[in-house]
Design a protein around this motif. Sequence first.
Motif, PDB file in Angstrom:
ATOM      1  N   ALA A   5       3.751   9.032  -2.592  1.00  0.00           N
ATOM      2  CA  ALA A   5       4.271  10.362  -2.285  1.00  0.00           C
ATOM      3  C   ALA A   5       3.113  11.240  -1.824  1.00  0.00           C
ATOM      4  CB  ALA A   5       4.933  10.975  -3.515  1.00  0.00           C
ATOM      5  N   HIS A   6       3.410  12.131  -0.901  1.00  0.00           N
ATOM      6  CA  HIS A   6       2.335  12.995  -0.383  1.00  0.00           C
ATOM      7  C   HIS A   6       2.013  14.139  -1.337  1.00  0.00           C
ATOM      8  CE1 HIS A   6       4.923  16.350   1.108  1.00  0.00           C
ATOM      9  NE2 HIS A   6       5.832  15.387   1.048  1.00  0.00           N
ATOM     10  N   ARG A   7       2.907  14.405  -2.284  1.00  0.00           N
ATOM     11  CA  ARG A   7       2.644  15.445  -3.281  1.00  0.00           C
ATOM     12  C   ARG A   7       3.509  15.185  -4.508  1.00  0.00           C
ATOM     13  NH1 ARG A   7       6.975  19.205  -3.194  1.00  0.00           N
ATOM     14  NH2 ARG A   7       8.233  18.996  -1.320  1.00  0.00           N
ATOM     15  N   LYS A   8       3.145  15.831  -5.600  1.00  0.00           N
ATOM     16  CA  LYS A   8       3.932  15.704  -6.820  1.00  0.00           C
ATOM     17  C   LYS A   8       5.215  16.507  -6.684  1.00  0.00           C
ATOM     18  CE  LYS A   8       0.163  14.776  -9.942  1.00  0.00           C
ATOM     19  NZ  LYS A   8      -0.454  15.056 -11.220  1.00  0.00           N
ATOM     20  N   HIS A   9       6.291  15.962  -7.229  1.00  0.00           N
ATOM     21  CA  HIS A   9       7.582  16.626  -7.224  1.00  0.00           C
ATOM     22  C   HIS A   9       7.983  16.929  -8.656  1.00  0.00           C
ATOM     23  CE1 HIS A   9       8.477  15.924  -2.960  1.00  0.00           C
ATOM     24  NE2 HIS A   9       7.827  14.790  -3.123  1.00  0.00           N
ATOM     25  N   ARG A  10       8.485  18.098  -8.873  1.00  0.00           N
ATOM     26  CA  ARG A  10       8.928  18.522 -10.199  1.00  0.00           C
ATOM     27  C   ARG A  10       9.963  17.542 -10.743  1.00  0.00           C
ATOM     28  NH1 ARG A  10      10.547  23.989  -9.257  1.00  0.00           N
ATOM     29  NH2 ARG A  10      12.106  22.957  -8.020  1.00  0.00           N
ATOM     30  N   GLY A  11       9.778  17.137 -11.998  1.00  0.00           N
ATOM     31  CA  GLY A  11      10.747  16.285 -12.659  1.00  0.00           C
ATOM     32  C   GLY A  11      10.555  14.794 -12.441  1.00  0.00           C
ATOM     33  N   LEU A  12       9.599  14.398 -11.650  1.00  0.00           N
ATOM     34  CA  LEU A  12       9.325  12.973 -11.454  1.00  0.00           C
ATOM     35  C   LEU A  12       8.054  12.610 -12.194  1.00  0.00           C
ATOM     36  CD1 LEU A  12      10.071  12.411  -7.674  1.00  0.00           C
ATOM     37  CD2 LEU A  12      11.533  11.931  -9.634  1.00  0.00           C
ATOM     38  N   ASN A  13       8.188  11.779 -13.175  1.00  0.00           N
ATOM     39  CA  ASN A  13       7.041  11.400 -13.998  1.00  0.00           C
ATOM     40  C   ASN A  13       6.912   9.885 -14.081  1.00  0.00           C
ATOM     41  OD1 ASN A  13       6.325  14.100 -14.704  1.00  0.00           O
ATOM     42  ND2 ASN A  13       8.108  14.133 -16.024  1.00  0.00           N
ATOM     43  N   TYR A  14       6.967   9.221 -12.965  1.00  0.00           N
ATOM     44  CA  TYR A  14       6.838   7.775 -12.936  1.00  0.00           C
ATOM     45  C   TYR A  14       5.372   7.387 -13.019  1.00  0.00           C
ATOM     46  CZ  TYR A  14      11.638   8.116 -11.374  1.00  0.00           C
ATOM     47  OH  TYR A  14      12.965   8.412 -11.283  1.00  0.00           O
ATOM     48  N   LYS A  15       5.108   6.259 -13.664  1.00  0.00           N
ATOM     49  CA  LYS A  15       3.730   5.815 -13.863  1.00  0.00           C
ATOM     50  C   LYS A  15       3.106   5.231 -12.610  1.00  0.00           C
ATOM     51  CE  LYS A  15       4.403   4.998 -18.728  1.00  0.00           C
ATOM     52  NZ  LYS A  15       4.446   4.051 -19.814  1.00  0.00           N
ATOM     53  N   GLN A  16       3.890   4.538 -11.804  1.00  0.00           N
ATOM     54  CA  GLN A  16       3.320   3.829 -10.666  1.00  0.00           C
ATOM     55  C   GLN A  16       3.574   4.583  -9.372  1.00  0.00           C
ATOM     56  OE1 GLN A  16       4.917  -0.197 -12.183  1.00  0.00           O
ATOM     57  NE2 GLN A  16       3.208  -0.655 -10.824  1.00  0.00           N
ATOM     58  N   ILE A  17       2.939   5.737  -9.245  1.00  0.00           N
ATOM     59  CA  ILE A  17       3.029   6.513  -8.015  1.00  0.00           C
ATOM     60  C   ILE A  17       1.616   6.805  -7.518  1.00  0.00           C
ATOM     61  CG2 ILE A  17       3.693   8.697  -6.957  1.00  0.00           C
ATOM     62  CD1 ILE A  17       6.093   8.827  -8.674  1.00  0.00           C
ATOM     63  N   LEU A  18       1.409   6.534  -6.256  1.00  0.00           N
ATOM     64  CA  LEU A  18       0.163   6.871  -5.590  1.00  0.00           C
ATOM     65  C   LEU A  18       0.415   8.154  -4.809  1.00  0.00           C
ATOM     66  CD1 LEU A  18      -2.680   6.283  -4.438  1.00  0.00           C
ATOM     67  CD2 LEU A  18      -1.555   4.850  -2.713  1.00  0.00           C
ATOM     68  N   PHE A  19      -0.303   9.209  -5.127  1.00  0.00           N
ATOM     69  CA  PHE A  19      -0.154  10.472  -4.408  1.00  0.00           C
ATOM     70  C   PHE A  19      -1.190  10.506  -3.291  1.00  0.00           C
ATOM     71  CE2 PHE A  19       1.625  11.454  -8.573  1.00  0.00           C
ATOM     72  CZ  PHE A  19       2.861  11.945  -8.192  1.00  0.00           C
ATOM     73  N   LYS A  20      -0.691  10.329  -2.079  1.00  0.00           N
ATOM     74  CA  LYS A  20      -1.591  10.269  -0.935  1.00  0.00           C
ATOM     75  C   LYS A  20      -0.777  10.509   0.332  1.00  0.00           C
ATOM     76  CE  LYS A  20      -5.533   7.417   0.211  1.00  0.00           C
ATOM     77  NZ  LYS A  20      -6.204   6.145  -0.033  1.00  0.00           N
ATOM     78  N   ASP A  21      -1.309  11.271   1.244  1.00  0.00           N
ATOM     79  CA  ASP A  21      -0.668  11.482   2.533  1.00  0.00           C
ATOM     80  C   ASP A  21      -0.601  10.150   3.273  1.00  0.00           C
ATOM     81  OD1 ASP A  21      -0.833  12.074   5.582  1.00  0.00           O
ATOM     82  OD2 ASP A  21      -0.234  13.983   4.673  1.00  0.00           O
ATOM     83  N   MET A  22       0.520   9.874   3.944  1.00  0.00           N
ATOM     84  CA  MET A  22       0.666   8.574   4.598  1.00  0.00           C
ATOM     85  C   MET A  22      -0.405   8.329   5.651  1.00  0.00           C
ATOM     86  SD  MET A  22       4.091   9.009   6.981  1.00  0.00           S
ATOM     87  CE  MET A  22       4.228   7.299   7.359  1.00  0.00           C
ATOM     88  N   MET A  23      -0.918   9.390   6.253  1.00  0.00           N
ATOM     89  CA  MET A  23      -1.965   9.234   7.259  1.00  0.00           C
ATOM     90  C   MET A  23      -3.297   8.849   6.630  1.00  0.00           C
ATOM     91  SD  MET A  23      -0.358   9.504  10.027  1.00  0.00           S
ATOM     92  CE  MET A  23      -1.730   9.495  11.164  1.00  0.00           C
ATOM     93  N   ASP A  24      -3.415   9.032   5.315  1.00  0.00           N
ATOM     94  CA  ASP A  24      -4.637   8.666   4.600  1.00  0.00           C
ATOM     95  C   ASP A  24      -4.540   7.304   3.927  1.00  0.00           C
ATOM     96  OD1 ASP A  24      -5.855  11.094   5.293  1.00  0.00           O
ATOM     97  OD2 ASP A  24      -5.023  12.107   3.535  1.00  0.00           O
TER      98      ASP A  24
END
Length: 91
Positions: A5-24
């Motif tokens: 995901a490119h940013r954190k979203h309220r209410g989503l607390n999953y352990k296996q999320i990489l927060f990174k812009d797709m272009m990066d």
Amino acid sequence: MTGVAHRKHRGLNYKQILFKDMMDLTRADISGMDAEVDAVGAWDPMNEAVHYQGLLHVIQLLTGTPTRYLKVGGANTLYINYQHTKILLPA
């Protein structure tokens, strides 16, 4: 499974999320993935290029790998609970 995901979203607390812009994203970020599901949504005409530039970048990363690529509607239209009653809206 790992979400990206490119940013954190309220209410989503999953352990296996990489927060990174797709272009990066790098080839190392997607190494070992069986498939990549692209749920990027850019509904504003000012952001439409995200679809094309992001797709080109992901294709370049996946070229020569066994990883499959799947495109679905924008992430804000995806259900985020098992009951299919809650969708991800811009937070």
